[in-house]
Scaffold this motif. Structure first.
Motif, PDB file in Angstrom:
ATOM      1  N   LEU A  97       0.788  -1.227   0.000  1.00  0.00           N
ATOM      2  CA  LEU A  97       0.000   0.000   0.000  1.00  0.00           C
ATOM      3  C   LEU A  97       0.821   1.280   0.000  1.00  0.00           C
ATOM      4  N   HIS A  98       2.054   1.249   0.475  1.00  0.00           N
ATOM      5  CA  HIS A  98       2.866   2.467   0.488  1.00  0.00           C
ATOM      6  C   HIS A  98       3.786   2.529  -0.737  1.00  0.00           C
ATOM      7  N   SER A  99       4.596   1.475  -0.917  1.00  0.00           N
ATOM      8  CA  SER A  99       5.491   1.452  -2.073  1.00  0.00           C
ATOM      9  C   SER A  99       4.797   0.990  -3.342  1.00  0.00           C
ATOM     10  N   MET A 100       3.623   0.390  -3.217  1.00  0.00           N
ATOM     11  CA  MET A 100       2.871  -0.159  -4.343  1.00  0.00           C
ATOM     12  C   MET A 100       3.640  -1.245  -5.088  1.00  0.00           C
ATOM     13  N   ASN A 101       4.627  -1.834  -4.404  1.00  0.00           N
ATOM     14  CA  ASN A 101       5.407  -2.922  -4.987  1.00  0.00           C
ATOM     15  C   ASN A 101       4.728  -4.234  -4.607  1.00  0.00           C
ATOM     16  N   TRP A 102       3.697  -4.575  -5.333  1.00  0.00           N
ATOM     17  CA  TRP A 102       2.918  -5.768  -5.023  1.00  0.00           C
ATOM     18  C   TRP A 102       3.732  -7.059  -5.124  1.00  0.00           C
ATOM     19  N   PRO A 103       4.588  -7.236  -6.130  1.00  0.00           N
ATOM     20  CA  PRO A 103       5.374  -8.483  -6.176  1.00  0.00           C
ATOM     21  C   PRO A 103       6.266  -8.677  -4.947  1.00  0.00           C
ATOM     22  N   MET A 104       6.909  -7.610  -4.466  1.00  0.00           N
ATOM     23  CA  MET A 104       7.745  -7.743  -3.275  1.00  0.00           C
ATOM     24  C   MET A 104       6.895  -8.037  -2.040  1.00  0.00           C
ATOM     25  N   GLY A 105       5.750  -7.387  -1.913  1.00  0.00           N
ATOM     26  CA  GLY A 105       4.857  -7.691  -0.798  1.00  0.00           C
ATOM     27  C   GLY A 105       4.379  -9.129  -0.827  1.00  0.00           C
ATOM     28  N   ALA A 106       4.070  -9.639  -2.026  1.00  0.00           N
ATOM     29  CA  ALA A 106       3.660 -11.039  -2.152  1.00  0.00           C
ATOM     30  C   ALA A 106       4.804 -11.981  -1.811  1.00  0.00           C
ATOM     31  N   ALA A 107       6.024 -11.639  -2.195  1.00  0.00           N
ATOM     32  CA  ALA A 107       7.176 -12.485  -1.879  1.00  0.00           C
ATOM     33  C   ALA A 107       7.414 -12.536  -0.370  1.00  0.00           C
ATOM     34  N   ILE A 108       7.270 -11.402   0.305  1.00  0.00           N
ATOM     35  CA  ILE A 108       7.427 -11.377   1.765  1.00  0.00           C
ATOM     36  C   ILE A 108       6.364 -12.246   2.418  1.00  0.00           C
ATOM     37  N   ALA A 109       5.126 -12.163   1.928  1.00  0.00           N
ATOM     38  CA  ALA A 109       4.042 -12.965   2.495  1.00  0.00           C
ATOM     39  C   ALA A 109       4.284 -14.458   2.279  1.00  0.00           C
ATOM     40  N   VAL A 110       4.778 -14.828   1.104  1.00  0.00           N
ATOM     41  CA  VAL A 110       5.046 -16.240   0.823  1.00  0.00           C
ATOM     42  C   VAL A 110       6.185 -16.751   1.712  1.00  0.00           C
ATOM     43  N   CYS A 111       7.213 -15.946   1.896  1.00  0.00           N
ATOM     44  CA  CYS A 111       8.322 -16.350   2.772  1.00  0.00           C
ATOM     45  C   CYS A 111       7.838 -16.547   4.203  1.00  0.00           C
ATOM     46  N   LEU A 112       6.981 -15.651   4.673  1.00  0.00           N
ATOM     47  CA  LEU A 112       6.441 -15.798   6.022  1.00  0.00           C
ATOM     48  C   LEU A 112       5.629 -17.084   6.142  1.00  0.00           C
ATOM     49  N   LEU A 113       4.813 -17.374   5.137  1.00  0.00           N
ATOM     50  CA  LEU A 113       4.000 -18.591   5.171  1.00  0.00           C
ATOM     51  C   LEU A 113       4.867 -19.843   5.176  1.00  0.00           C
ATOM     52  N   VAL A 114       5.874 -19.880   4.307  1.00  0.00           N
ATOM     53  CA  VAL A 114       6.725 -21.071   4.208  1.00  0.00           C
ATOM     54  C   VAL A 114       7.520 -21.269   5.498  1.00  0.00           C
ATOM     55  N   LEU A 115       8.108 -20.202   6.025  1.00  0.00           N
ATOM     56  CA  LEU A 115       8.885 -20.316   7.258  1.00  0.00           C
ATOM     57  C   LEU A 115       7.993 -20.686   8.437  1.00  0.00           C
ATOM     58  N   ASN A 116       6.810 -20.105   8.485  1.00  0.00           N
ATOM     59  CA  ASN A 116       5.888 -20.407   9.580  1.00  0.00           C
ATOM     60  C   ASN A 116       5.484 -21.881   9.553  1.00  0.00           C
ATOM     61  N   LEU A 117       5.113 -22.363   8.377  1.00  0.00           N
ATOM     62  CA  LEU A 117       4.742 -23.781   8.261  1.00  0.00           C
ATOM     63  C   LEU A 117       5.920 -24.699   8.560  1.00  0.00           C
ATOM     64  N   GLY A 118       7.117 -24.309   8.119  1.00  0.00           N
ATOM     65  CA  GLY A 118       8.290 -25.138   8.380  1.00  0.00           C
ATOM     66  C   GLY A 118       8.620 -25.221   9.860  1.00  0.00           C
ATOM     67  N   ILE A 119       8.565 -24.092  10.558  1.00  0.00           N
ATOM     68  CA  ILE A 119       8.865 -24.095  11.992  1.00  0.00           C
ATOM     69  C   ILE A 119       7.807 -24.866  12.762  1.00  0.00           C
ATOM     70  N   VAL A 120       6.536 -24.686  12.394  1.00  0.00           N
ATOM     71  CA  VAL A 120       5.467 -25.424  13.076  1.00  0.00           C
ATOM     72  C   VAL A 120       5.616 -26.918  12.855  1.00  0.00           C
ATOM     73  N   ALA A 121       5.946 -27.318  11.613  1.00  0.00           N
ATOM     74  CA  ALA A 121       6.132 -28.747  11.340  1.00  0.00           C
ATOM     75  C   ALA A 121       7.327 -29.308  12.104  1.00  0.00           C
ATOM     76  N   LEU A 122       8.423 -28.537  12.166  1.00  0.00           N
ATOM     77  CA  LEU A 122       9.592 -28.984  12.924  1.00  0.00           C
ATOM     78  C   LEU A 122       9.270 -29.110  14.401  1.00  0.00           C
ATOM     79  N   TYR A 123       8.540 -28.154  14.913  1.00  0.00           N
ATOM     80  CA  TYR A 123       8.143 -28.197  16.329  1.00  0.00           C
ATOM     81  C   TYR A 123       7.274 -29.414  16.606  1.00  0.00           C
ATOM     82  N   GLY A 124       6.349 -29.683  15.697  1.00  0.00           N
ATOM     83  CA  GLY A 124       5.445 -30.803  15.913  1.00  0.00           C
ATOM     84  C   GLY A 124       6.106 -32.157  15.779  1.00  0.00           C
ATOM     85  N   ARG A 125       7.149 -32.258  14.941  1.00  0.00           N
ATOM     86  CA  ARG A 125       7.785 -33.554  14.687  1.00  0.00           C
ATOM     87  C   ARG A 125       8.956 -33.834  15.619  1.00  0.00           C
ATOM     88  N   VAL A 126       9.703 -32.809  16.009  1.00  0.00           N
ATOM     89  CA  VAL A 126      10.931 -33.020  16.773  1.00  0.00           C
ATOM     90  C   VAL A 126      10.753 -32.652  18.245  1.00  0.00           C
TER      91      VAL A 126
END
Length: 305
Positions: free
Chosen positions: A262-291
């Motif tokens: 909304l500020h920089s109007m750089n939608w691709p970068m905002g989407a990339a940040i959101a995807v990285c957060l989702l992937v890291l969040n799921l990875g940490i949760v899966a690691l926590y649940g398995r190990v």
């Protein structure tokens, strides 16, 4: 001509089953709805994150590459934001465990009348909008708010402290918002515990800490683990509380993605940040649940043996 005789009951049941939908057909509507409302938007966000951005014209380029992700991996600015975000999530998770587990045990030990009252009181933050709840906390933590004035009147500080726009303030507000989830998870595990077991341990000479460590904690471990997963995932992706309590100086991943959209109007970068957060969040949760879950259960099993 004689009337046709009715089919025997087993044959009628088999015939009725042939006309009924089976398992895959029953879950097909829910699966389709799930795909339309979650999988399809996330796929579109993933495609958007691979596109380029023209800063001069402010438009999205029809060219696909890994440039946005490479920029996130290479820039120390994003490293700091991601570390702060997951540090915040870990702090909030530990805070909800410290507050929520004893609270659930105390409520569980109450009489039925007081138990219902305090359980509803504990779940109160879930009934209030996140924005309204956060604005209320911002009034309390302001330099001229109730908490600062009380500290001055008690002569604990000389001047009213400014508690807003700080990391501890965000942790406190998120713990208040998410501790009901921990209480509910632990409460579910406590339903399988007989209160007389703790009374029997006390009668045999066990102290309160021993009862808590060797009887209550092993029984509530599944609830603590499931509550921690929920709290960690929600606090890592929280937006309203870090934006209103943390301000511009305490930026997390969710607010960084918001600024790019909304500020920089750089939608691709905002989407990339959101995807990285989702992937890291799921990875940490899966690691926590398995190990971590296996190690904790092994230690608790050794402690109870």
């Amino acid at each position: 001509m004689s009337a046709s005789r009715p089919l025997p009951r087993p044959l009628r049941t088999a015939a009725a089953r042939r006309g009924r939908p089976t398992g895959p057909f029953l879950v097909a509507p829910v699966t389709l709805l799930f795909a339309l409302l979650l999988v399809l938007p996330m796929a579109l966000v993933g495609m958007l994150s691979l596109q380029g951005f023209d800063a001069s014209s402010g438009g999205v380029l029809d060219a696909y590459s890994w440039h946005n992700y490479a920029q996130i991996v290479a820039a120390p600015y994003y490293h700091e934001i991601f570390l702060r975000t997951f540090g915040l999530a870990i702090s909030v998770t530990l805070g909800t465990i410290v507050v929520g587990v004893p609270e659930a045990w105390f409520i569980f030990r109450m009489s039925a009348r007081w138990r219902a009252f305090f359980l509803i009181l504990t779940l109160g933050p879930l009934f209030i909008s996140a924005v309204v709840r956060t604005l209320g906390w911002s009034i309390l933590l302001d330099g001229q708010g109730v908490v600062a004035q009380m500290l001055v009147r008690l002569h604990l500080v000389d001047t009213p402290p400014q508690m807003l726009f700080s990391f501890p303030a965000v942790v406190v507000v998120l713990v208040h918002a998410l501790v009901p989830l921990m209480v509910l998870s632990v409460w579910t595990s406590l339903q399988s515990i007989d209160p007389q077991i703790a009374n029997a341990a006390v009668s045999l000479g066990a102290g309160p800490f021993t009862v808590w460590r060797r009887i209550v904690l092993p029984q509530t471990a599944p609830g603590i683990l499931s509550g921690s997963l929920m709290v960690f995932a929600l606090s890592a992706s929280a937006f309203a509380t870090p934006a209103l309590i943390g301000g511009r100086r305490l930026k997390v991943v969710a607010t960084a993605a918001y600024d790019e959209f909304l500020h920089s109007m750089n939608w691709p970068m905002g989407a990339a940040i959101a995807v990285c957060l989702l992937v890291l969040n799921l990875g940490i949760v899966a690691l926590y649940g398995r190990v971590i879950e296996r190690r904790l259960k092994r230690r608790l099993g050794e402690a109870t043996s």
